[in-house]
Design a protein around this motif. Sequence first.
Motif, PDB file in Angstrom:
ATOM      1  N   PRO A   1       1.388   6.906  -0.778  1.00  0.00           N
ATOM      2  CA  PRO A   1       0.220   6.263  -0.414  1.00  0.00           C
ATOM      3  C   PRO A   1      -0.779   7.572  -0.479  1.00  0.00           C
ATOM      4  O   PRO A   1      -0.378   8.569  -0.102  1.00  0.00           O
ATOM      5  CB  PRO A   1       0.390   5.688   0.905  1.00  0.00           C
TER       6      PRO A   1
ATOM      7  N   THR B   1      -5.677  -1.078   4.691  1.00  0.00           N
ATOM      8  CA  THR B   1      -6.035   0.041   3.867  1.00  0.00           C
ATOM      9  C   THR B   1      -7.235   0.708   4.477  1.00  0.00           C
ATOM     10  O   THR B   1      -7.760   1.647   3.964  1.00  0.00           O
ATOM     11  CB  THR B   1      -6.481  -0.608   2.430  1.00  0.00           C
TER      12      THR B   1
ATOM     13  N   ASN C   1       4.158   3.371   3.148  1.00  0.00           N
ATOM     14  CA  ASN C   1       3.647   2.140   2.399  1.00  0.00           C
ATOM     15  C   ASN C   1       4.729   1.027   2.555  1.00  0.00           C
ATOM     16  O   ASN C   1       5.820   1.263   3.474  1.00  0.00           O
ATOM     17  CB  ASN C   1       3.314   2.278   1.081  1.00  0.00           C
TER      18      ASN C   1
ATOM     19  N   GLU D   1      -3.098   1.808  -0.519  1.00  0.00           N
ATOM     20  CA  GLU D   1      -2.592   0.582  -0.460  1.00  0.00           C
ATOM     21  C   GLU D   1      -2.233   0.428   1.231  1.00  0.00           C
ATOM     22  O   GLU D   1      -2.862   1.269   1.769  1.00  0.00           O
ATOM     23  CB  GLU D   1      -1.219   0.739  -1.146  1.00  0.00           C
TER      24      GLU D   1
END
Length: 284
Positions: free
Chosen positions: A39, A99, A129, A59
């Motif tokens: 991420p 996010t 993530n 994400e």
Amino acid sequence: MKRVTHYLLLLLLIFVLAGAFSCSDEKEIVDPPPVVTNPKFTSISISGDNKVITIGFSEGVFKGGLVNQPLSGADFSVSLTGGQAVLDSFRLNHIANDTLAYIRLFTSGLATGEEQITVAPVTGTSVVNSAAIPMKASEKIYIMLADIGIIGEWISTGANLSVIFRNFGFDSVYMHYKADDTFIFKSHTIGGIENVVTGTYQQSVSSVPGFRIINLEQLTPVSASNQGIFSLENSAVVKMTYEVVQTSPQVNGLTPPTPELGFGSSGLLGSDNTQVFLRTDTEL
């Protein structure tokens, strides 16, 4: 008969060999290995009052080491360099797998627009993530504070009130200049009466060092125009000297103070119309 049999056996051999070669030419289809991506930060912005930073991630993310938990302030390093404002503390809000995260800044001192905020994960396992792949510890994102001038909450009490306000029995004045160019004034008398004024405003930096100009359009409780000057002083609690007069409807004997003439230039009122405000984070 023997020739027919030999012919059939020959055909069978040809088919078997053809099949063998055909099978040997076909390659086994293997799915490519999944691409592992960490991420990342994708965006950063700051509110018009220098109070809230919004961070975007590539994400949905979670707190590392726990299952389906949101990020917290313990997962990030937030630092301020340059300028003269000081970062005292911060608070982070986030929803698991979102996010976006929001950082509320608590600063002291007067921001000059030269202050850089740096945001980074505390460790290489702080942010993950949905596949538990962590954000790299080297990931960083930056944004600058702005010179916001008069934007913020201000309060004047006691000896900081102008002579005029004290003579009319006021014991405090609260002003909130918002980033959307609107304002609200609340004044309280010693007897407990509250007066509320709202409207819009424009501020600008004067060519005279240390002075700024403000124009206000009062909308409630009645319409009026006001004009004046103010000056900001850097300290742990930012101090503002402020002088404004009504220009429409015009009041006889009153003229707007100017940066060239300085504080106390409000016509007949003189220095009696100048007051001091201190910046506050408490909305009254």
